[in-house]
Design an enzyme around this catalytic site. Structure first.
Site, PDB file in Angstrom:
ATOM      1  CG  ASP A   1      45.941  36.952  35.425  1.00 14.38           C
ATOM      2  OD1 ASP A   1      45.726  37.183  34.208  1.00 14.38           O
ATOM      3  OD2 ASP A   1      45.900  35.815  35.926  1.00 14.38           O
TER       4      ASP A   1
ATOM      5  CG  ASP B   1      51.436  35.813  32.870  1.00 16.58           C
ATOM      6  OD1 ASP B   1      50.324  35.720  32.325  1.00 16.58           O
ATOM      7  OD2 ASP B   1      51.887  34.982  33.691  1.00 16.58           O
TER       8      ASP B   1
ATOM      9  CG  ASP C   1      59.065  45.989  43.924  1.00 14.63           C
ATOM     10  OD1 ASP C   1      59.211  46.828  43.012  1.00 14.63           O
ATOM     11  OD2 ASP C   1      59.879  45.856  44.863  1.00 14.63           O
TER      12      ASP C   1
ATOM     13  CE1 TYR D   1      55.804  34.583  30.755  1.00 17.45           C
ATOM     14  CE2 TYR D   1      54.489  33.331  29.195  1.00 17.45           C
ATOM     15  CZ  TYR D   1      54.601  33.991  30.400  1.00 17.45           C
ATOM     16  OH  TYR D   1      53.525  34.037  31.234  1.00 17.45           O
TER      17      TYR D   1
ATOM     18  CE  LYS E   1      62.934  44.017  41.823  1.00 17.84           C
ATOM     19  NZ  LYS E   1      62.192  44.607  42.957  1.00 17.84           N
TER      20      LYS E   1
HETATM   21  C1  IPM Z   1      48.189  34.551  29.430  1.00 15.69           C
HETATM   22  C2  IPM Z   1      48.349  33.150  29.947  1.00 15.69           C
HETATM   23  C3  IPM Z   1      49.467  32.469  29.176  1.00 15.69           C
HETATM   24  C4  IPM Z   1      50.747  33.229  29.478  1.00 15.69           C
HETATM   25  C5  IPM Z   1      49.660  30.964  29.449  1.00 15.69           C
HETATM   26  C6  IPM Z   1      48.373  30.208  29.215  1.00 15.69           C
HETATM   27  C7  IPM Z   1      50.755  30.391  28.602  1.00 15.69           C
HETATM   28  O1  IPM Z   1      48.566  33.151  31.317  1.00 15.69           O
HETATM   29  O2  IPM Z   1      47.891  34.700  28.230  1.00 15.69           O
HETATM   30  O3  IPM Z   1      48.352  35.483  30.199  1.00 15.69           O
HETATM   31  O4  IPM Z   1      51.414  32.967  30.482  1.00 15.69           O
HETATM   32  O5  IPM Z   1      51.078  34.116  28.698  1.00 15.69           O
HETATM   33 MG    MG Z   2      48.414  35.060  32.212  1.00 14.52          MG
END
Ligand code: IPM
Ligand code: MG
Length: 355
Positions: free
Chosen positions: A250, A246, A222, A135, A190
Site C-alpha cells: 500500500d 500487505d 521498519d 494471516y 524482522k
Molecule cells: C490486500 C487487502 C486484503 C489483505 C484484505 C482485503 C483481506 O488488504 O489484498 O492487500 O489484507 O490481504
Molecule cells: Mg492490503
C-alpha cells in the site's frame, strides 16, 4: 482460455465491466463466466464465497477479480465478511505468489505526494507471500490468559509461522523475477526480533546461492518502510511475507500517485492466477461512474501474460493505456490541471479506441 469473472462489491462491477470490454476487443477467444463474490454474494447466498463461485474459480485458467467489502458488513461475524472471499480464494487455489508492481507513469508524476525527482521513472515489484504468515497461521482465537502481563484476563492471539518450503518457493519466484529485471532482490524481514523472520532470512540467503547472478540484500521492515519514501528508486524486486507485504505494498502504491493505476497478480504453482486491482471496493464512489478502471484493465493484461500465455496481447493493452494517459485523459483520482476529466466508461472506451 477460461476466465472466471468476479466483479464483487462497490466499484467492482463498474471497473471489471471495462476490463471485460477490453478483453473482448482482442482477437482472442475466451470463455468467460461471471459469479457473485463478497458482500453481494453474502446478500444473495448467505456466504461471501459460495461453493459455486469457488468451483468456477478452480475450474478456470484465471480469475478476473474486482474488489470486495463495504462498511455495512463490518458488524458480521468474521467468517461472513466480504474479505473472507478473497482470503478463501487465495487459500483454496494456493495462490502463494502475489505480484504488486508499483510503476510511476511519466504523466502522473505530479499526482504523487512525493517530490517528482524521487519517483519519476519508479518501477518496483513487490512480491508478497500470500498464503502463510500470521494471516493463516493456526492456532488463533480468543481465550483467557494463563500467563503474560494479565493472567486471567481476556486475550486474543494469532500465530506467525512459515515452513521451509513456503519460504523457498516464494524466494525462487523473487529470484526468477529479478532475473528478468535488474537482477536485484531485497528481502524484507524482522529478523532482529522475530524467530519466523530469522528463519525467513536464513532460507532466502540459502536459496540466493542458487542465483549467483542476482544481488541479494536484506532489510528490516521498519527501515524498508522508511527507505520506500526516502529513496524508492533504490529498490527493484522486494520479497516479503504476507503481513509486511500487505503494508509495504500500500505504501509503494501511494508513491506512484494513484492506487487506481496499479494491477496485481496472485499465482499458484501451476500459473493459475487471480488478477485484481491493488485498490479496494471504494464504496464511497460506487455507482457514480467515476472510478478509475485502469488498474483492472492492467490486471487483465497481467492475466494474459502470466496465466494465458498471451504476451503480445498483454503489451497491446499496456501500450493502449499509456496512449490514453498521453492523450491527457484522467479519472478524478489522477486528475490535475490542464488534463481532461473523464468517467469510468469513457476511460474504458478510450482504451478500446487506442487498442
Ligand atoms: C490486500 C487487502 C486484503 C489483505 C484484505 C482485503 C483481506 O488488504 O489484498 O492487500 O489484507 O490481504
Ligand atoms: Mg492490503
Amino acid at each position: 482460455m477460461k476466465i472466471a469473472v468476479l466483479p464483487g462489491d462497490g466499484i467492482g462491477t463498474e471497473i471489471v465491466a471495462e476490463a471485460v470490454k477490453v478483453l473482448h476487443a482482442l482477437d482472442l477467444k475466451f470463455e468467460m463466466e461471471t459469479a457473485l463474490v463478497g458482500g453481494t454474494a453474502y446478500d444473495a447466498h448467505g456466504h461471501p464465497l459460495p461453493d459455486a463461485t469457488l468451483k468456477l474459480a478452480k475450474e478456470s485458467d484465471a480469475v478476473l477479480f474486482g474488489a470486495v467489502g463495504d462498511w455495512k458488513y463490518d458488524t458480521l461475524e468474521r467468517q461472513f465478511r466480504p474479505e473472507q472471499a478473497i482470503l478463501g480464494l487465495r487459500k483454496n487455489l494456493g495462490l502463494f505468489a502475489n505480484f504488486r508492481p508499483a510503476i510511476c507513469y511519466e504523466q502522473l508524476v505530479a499526482a504523487s505526494s512525493l517530490k517528482p525527482e524521487l519517483i519519476a521513472g519508479l518501477d518496483i515489484l513487490i512480491i508478497r507471500e500470500l498464503t502463510g504468515d500470521i494471516y493463516f497461521g493456526q492456532p488463533r482465537g480468543r481465550r483467557t490468559a494463563v500467563d503474560g502481563h494479565f493472567p486471567g484476563a481476556e486475550e486474543a492471539f494469532d500465530t506467525m509461522r512459515y515452513s521451509r518450503p513456503e519460504v523457498e518457493r516464494i524466494a525462487r519466484v523473487a529470484f526468477e523475477a529479478a532475473r528478468k529485471r535488474s537482477k536485484r532482490v531485497t528481502s524484507v524481514d524482522k529478523a532482529n526480533v522475530l524467530e519466523t523472520f530469522q528463519f525467513w532470512k536464513d532460507i532466502v540467503t540459502e536459496v540466493g546461492k542458487e542465483y549467483p547472478d542476482v544481488e541479494l540484500d536484506h532489510m528490516y521492515v521498519d527501515n524498508a518502510a522508511m527507505q520506500l519514501v526516502k529513496a524508492p528508486k533504490k529498490f527493484d524486486v522486494v520479497v516479503t511475507g504476507n503481513m509486511f507485504g500487505d503494508i509495504l505494498s500500500d505504501e509503494a502504491a501511494m508513491l506512484t500517485g494513484s492506487i487506481g493505476m496499479l494491477p496485481s497478480a496472485s499465482l499458484n504453482s501451476s500459473n493459475q492466477g487471480l488478477y485484481e486491482p491493488s485498490h479496494g471496493s471504494a464504496p464511497d464512489i460506487a455507482g457514480k461512474g467515476v472510478a478509475n478502471p485502469l488498474a483492472t484493465i492492467l490486471s487483465a493484461a497481467m492475466m494474459l501474460r502470466y496465466s494465458l500465455n498471451q504476451e503480445e496481447a498483454a503489451q497491446r493493452i499496456e501500450t493502449a493505456v499509456k496512449k490514453v494517459l498521453a492523450q491527457g485523459l484522467r479519472t478524478p483520482d489522477i486528475y490535475s490541471a490542464g488534463t481532461t476529466k473523464v468517467g469510468t466508461v469513457e476511460m474504458g472506451d478510450a482504451v478500446l479506441k487506442a487498442l
